[in-house]
Motif scaffolding. Sequence first.
Motif, mmCIF file in Angstrom:
data_model
loop_
_atom_site.group_PDB
_atom_site.id
_atom_site.type_symbol
_atom_site.label_atom_id
_atom_site.label_comp_id
_atom_site.label_asym_id
_atom_site.label_seq_id
_atom_site.Cartn_x
_atom_site.Cartn_y
_atom_site.Cartn_z
ATOM 1 N N ARG A 46 35.469 42.989 43.531
ATOM 2 C CA ARG A 46 36.054 41.822 42.855
ATOM 3 C C ARG A 46 36.823 40.948 43.840
ATOM 4 N NH1 ARG A 46 37.341 45.856 39.040
ATOM 5 N NH2 ARG A 46 39.508 45.861 39.787
ATOM 6 N N SER A 47 37.469 41.587 44.838
ATOM 7 C CA SER A 47 38.218 40.806 45.821
ATOM 8 C C SER A 47 37.293 39.929 46.644
ATOM 9 C CB SER A 47 38.996 41.756 46.739
ATOM 10 O OG SER A 47 39.947 42.511 46.010
ATOM 11 N N VAL A 48 36.150 40.457 47.021
ATOM 12 C CA VAL A 48 35.178 39.659 47.786
ATOM 13 C C VAL A 48 34.699 38.472 46.951
ATOM 14 C CG1 VAL A 48 32.874 39.679 48.831
ATOM 15 C CG2 VAL A 48 34.451 41.588 49.244
ATOM 16 N N GLY A 49 34.402 38.728 45.682
ATOM 17 C CA GLY A 49 33.960 37.628 44.820
ATOM 18 C C GLY A 49 35.033 36.558 44.655
ATOM 19 N N LEU A 50 36.283 36.995 44.502
ATOM 20 C CA LEU A 50 37.378 36.039 44.366
ATOM 21 C C LEU A 50 37.556 35.219 45.640
ATOM 22 C CD1 LEU A 50 39.782 34.854 42.833
ATOM 23 C CD2 LEU A 50 41.148 36.814 43.627
ATOM 24 N N LEU A 51 37.455 35.873 46.798
ATOM 25 C CA LEU A 51 37.618 35.160 48.065
ATOM 26 C C LEU A 51 36.503 34.143 48.283
ATOM 27 C CD1 LEU A 51 38.940 37.941 50.445
ATOM 28 C CD2 LEU A 51 40.049 35.769 49.947
ATOM 29 N N GLU A 52 35.312 34.498 47.856
ATOM 30 C CA GLU A 52 34.224 33.532 47.999
ATOM 31 C C GLU A 52 34.519 32.265 47.197
ATOM 32 O OE1 GLU A 52 30.824 35.735 46.765
ATOM 33 O OE2 GLU A 52 30.506 36.681 48.745
ATOM 34 N N ARG A 53 35.108 32.426 46.019
ATOM 35 C CA ARG A 53 35.461 31.242 45.224
ATOM 36 C C ARG A 53 36.620 30.473 45.884
ATOM 37 N NH1 ARG A 53 34.569 35.016 41.065
ATOM 38 N NH2 ARG A 53 36.820 35.387 40.805
ATOM 39 N N LEU A 54 37.568 31.236 46.518
ATOM 40 C CA LEU A 54 38.674 30.575 47.206
ATOM 41 C C LEU A 54 38.189 29.797 48.429
ATOM 42 C CD1 LEU A 54 41.448 33.333 47.024
ATOM 43 C CD2 LEU A 54 41.329 31.197 45.707
ATOM 44 N N VAL A 55 37.201 30.371 49.122
ATOM 45 C CA VAL A 55 36.628 29.663 50.284
ATOM 46 C C VAL A 55 35.973 28.369 49.820
ATOM 47 C CG1 VAL A 55 34.833 29.776 52.062
ATOM 48 C CG2 VAL A 55 36.348 31.733 51.680
ATOM 49 N N ALA A 56 35.242 28.461 48.712
ATOM 50 C CA ALA A 56 34.589 27.254 48.190
ATOM 51 C C ALA A 56 35.618 26.204 47.776
ATOM 52 C CB ALA A 56 33.706 27.622 47.000
#
Length: 462
Positions: A182-192
Amino acid sequence: MYDPSHKLILLRLTLCSLLAGCGFADYEAAPLEPERLLDELARARAVDAPTDAITLAHARDWLRDRGPAVREALAAFETATARAEVSTPLANPAISLGPILGLGTAGSPDVVPYGTFSWSIPWTDRRARRDEVERSRAELARIEVLATLHEVWTEVRREFAALTIADLRLAVADDAVDAASRSVGLLERLVAAGQATAADTAQFELEHARSEAQRIEDELTRTRLAASLATHTGVATSHFRLTSADALPNTPENAPSLDDLRGGIADRHPQLLRLRAAYEASDRTLRLEIIQQYPDLQLLPQFQGEVSESFDLLTLAVGMNLPLFDRNQRAIATAAAHRDEMRTRFKAESARVLAALERARADVAITTRRHRLFEQRILPLAEQGVEIAARAVRAGTGGVLRYLDAARSLRRARRDAFEAQLDALDAWSRLERASGARFLEFPGGGGEDPTPPSPIEPGGSR
């Protein structure tokens, strides 16, 4: 001429009657049949599996009834008992019969019957001493059963506690894998959204991969523990598929003092009990060898028919070997030295036991302190850090990265706390092994020592 044939016939009939009156044992075949035994064992290992969570009481009963090491020790005890239950018999008498031929220059040879009888009669208590030796060896085999059961049960208790912790760690590892994903998925959205960098994402992707690898390692540890428990208890590994968190044992607040641990240790430590029994057996052997330096009396009657109808000859003699040279010196010296060796081995093992006792007690104190540090300080601080970071995110004063980092720190703290708890339980188990006493209290009454197994019946089945 005097015809002695009727006396020869009488002697032959006497010999046949004596042999017919001897009770000889008969051989009874018992083929090993390895394939059939292996099939039966495979079926036996797969039955009686509980449908719910396994308990230590299950492991205790399996160990007592099926444990390979316990069954081996019990079989050796049965052999020693069977030997000890047969009293030492008197020496067999010896008899010899035959004709004496009188050869002359004229006529046919004269034949007269001839017979001798000999019997060794001990005039010491040698037979009683030999029976004592066999009983002491049977007692040594009995102690081996109890000692083996105690040692393997101590190891089963340790591994069962470790298995319970392994299940708890697997649950935490599963949560860690899900949280990292879930952390990886959240970070991907933060990067975007421009609130995080690709380097941050790479770091948490690495954390995700490491959590998966750690989960596999935890699964391997659990599998090996289950396999070891199955080996000790003689059942299939699948029987240990699930434990309950409530199965974790309680430990005393503090370890007993060294004086308390040493008190009565010679009466409960398995290896010291073995050596005590071995010393008693060596002492009985020495007494037997000393008795055997005295020779037995020999009854030596002899019958001889005369070449005449007037009379026969009957000689009554008593003899004895004169112990001028062989007085059982070598056997006595060996038995005396062996008894001294057993005393030395007991002292040496006692020294090792006392050293192990001191080390195990020190390990208990240190590992308990470390576990309490995690439970009382580190875990609360890690949980507090997550809560503070979460409040900051909700208030808009803190970044998501800081919260994710705090959550990762909490997962590591929980894992380290499990390791500290396992180390503490291992230390208590080593103290149990070093002292022969019990300190871990398992819930549900499953931690009591198993009763000795029942003897093996003829044919190998219980």
